[in-house]
Design a protein around this motif. Structure first.
Motif, PDB file in Angstrom:
ATOM      1  N   UNK A  22       0.837  -1.207   0.000  1.00  0.00           N
ATOM      2  CA  UNK A  22       0.000   0.000   0.000  1.00  0.00           C
ATOM      3  C   UNK A  22       0.867   1.250   0.000  1.00  0.00           C
ATOM      4  N   UNK A  23       1.882   1.249   0.826  1.00  0.00           N
ATOM      5  CA  UNK A  23       2.787   2.396   0.902  1.00  0.00           C
ATOM      6  C   UNK A  23       3.504   2.614  -0.424  1.00  0.00           C
ATOM      7  N   UNK A  32       1.670   6.815   8.216  1.00  0.00           N
ATOM      8  CA  UNK A  32       0.614   5.821   8.453  1.00  0.00           C
ATOM      9  C   UNK A  32       1.142   4.405   8.246  1.00  0.00           C
ATOM     10  N   UNK A  33       2.067   4.245   7.288  1.00  0.00           N
ATOM     11  CA  UNK A  33       2.661   2.925   7.080  1.00  0.00           C
ATOM     12  C   UNK A  33       3.417   2.481   8.331  1.00  0.00           C
ATOM     13  N   UNK A  34       4.228   3.383   8.893  1.00  0.00           N
ATOM     14  CA  UNK A  34       5.005   3.025  10.073  1.00  0.00           C
ATOM     15  C   UNK A  34       4.096   2.781  11.279  1.00  0.00           C
ATOM     16  N   UNK A  35       3.010   3.525  11.368  1.00  0.00           N
ATOM     17  CA  UNK A  35       2.057   3.278  12.448  1.00  0.00           C
ATOM     18  C   UNK A  35       1.443   1.887  12.307  1.00  0.00           C
ATOM     19  N   UNK A  36       1.072   1.536  11.077  1.00  0.00           N
ATOM     20  CA  UNK A  36       0.475   0.226  10.833  1.00  0.00           C
ATOM     21  C   UNK A  36       1.496  -0.881  11.081  1.00  0.00           C
ATOM     22  N   UNK A  54      11.599  -4.977   4.263  1.00  0.00           N
ATOM     23  CA  UNK A  54      10.529  -4.909   3.283  1.00  0.00           C
ATOM     24  C   UNK A  54      10.943  -4.091   2.066  1.00  0.00           C
ATOM     25  N   UNK A  55      11.726  -3.045   2.305  1.00  0.00           N
ATOM     26  CA  UNK A  55      12.150  -2.159   1.220  1.00  0.00           C
ATOM     27  C   UNK A  55      13.252  -2.803   0.388  1.00  0.00           C
TER      28      UNK A  55
END
Length: 297
Positions: A22-23, A32-36, A54-55
């Protein structure tokens, strides 16, 4: 935080990979990605450890080194649709005769070391390969891949397609080429390869790795033979497969679709430890090269 019993390494779950997807595709900002990811991993420290896994890792060793004596690569400029395009052009070092030419279209991180490596792999298989920098209208791909990702929101889609069509024209006139042009694209580049097939009637072959499908109504415009690779776990991209296949059938377009079960989006990118799937990547690559050799001979 879930850890594996081996070397106490963090376990990367499918939900984490989906969040990163999604990111990557601009539907989730970094905060929001890091929060998730923190919620999924159990702590901020765990999320910080997992995010780089992941990256993509630009420091990952290339499969075909930049100084490999079997190929000759150079950075070039060539005419785009309305301005100069930059790209990385690679040829076999010991070329014999005219060769098919292949456009290698990057992901939405721009013309980075990984895509340059892929272009060298294509050249090593006996093609003239050109990896355009589709961020050229905005000054070119920056070193910071997060900045590159954000730049894609500023690209004019029509101009991008026009620049891709101009790349076909450039390669058709290449002195070492045989006049036949194919394309291979990954992720954002897979979608761009599909759009190129719609808009370039003289494109001979197009390979899209987990690329978004064009509008079904445009399928009738496609003259190129298509090879479409999809990842079994990539629900976002796969949602459009059936409608696209139906449209291609109705338009009598030559195509082959493969879905690699258990593989994630970006399974070909060997610089991303979490998403790379060697078995799927090797199988898809073998099919890709055989297809291009057949269609560009």
């Amino acid at each position: 935080m879930t850890r594996s019993p081996i070397a106490d390494k963090p376990v990367i779950t499918q939900a984490m990979i989906d969040a990163y997807d999604e990111y990557t595709h601009l539907t989730l900002d970094r905060r929001r990605f890091m929060e998730q990811l923190t919620r999924l991993a159990g702590s901020g420290a765990a999320a910080a450890a997992i995010a780089p896994m992941l990256a993509a890792n630009s420091a990952q060793a290339a499969i075909v080194a930049e100084n490999d004596a079997r190929v000759k690569g150079e950075d070039i400029s060539y005419p785009g649709s309305g301005g100069e395009m930059k790209g990385y052009l690679v040829r076999p070092a010991n070329q014999a005769g005219k060769l098919g030419t292949v456009i290698v279209i990057h992901e939405n991180r721009g013309l980075n070391p990984h895509i340059r490596d892929v272009a060298r792999r294509v050249a090593l298989e006996g093609f003239v390969a050109l990896a355009p920098d589709f961020l050229s209208p905005l000054g070119g791909t920056p070193d910071d891949e997060d900045k590159a990702r954000d730049m894609f929101t500023k690209l004019d889609p029509a101009q991008t397609v026009a620049n891709a069509v101009a790349t076909v024209a450039f390669l058709k006139g290449d002195k070492d080429g045989n006049g036949k042009v194919g394309a291979i694209g990954f992720c954002w580049g897979g979608g761009t390869a599909n759009m190129l097939a719609v808009n370039a009637p003289d494109l001979a072959a197009s390979v899209a790795y987990y690329g978004m499908q064009p509008n079904a109504a445009d399928a009738a415009k496609i003259k190129a033979a298509l090879l479409l690779h999809y990842a079994g776990l990539d629900d976002r991209t796969n949602a459009g497969i059936d409608a696209f296949k139906k449209a291609l059938d109705a338009a009598h377009v030559e195509y082959t679709v493969y879905v690699y079960e258990g593989a994630n989006h970006a399974f070909n990118n060997d610089t991303s430890a979490a998403r790379y799937d060697k078995k799927a990547a090797d199988l898809a690559w073998g099919r890709t090269i055989a297809f291009l050799k057949q269609k560009l001979a």
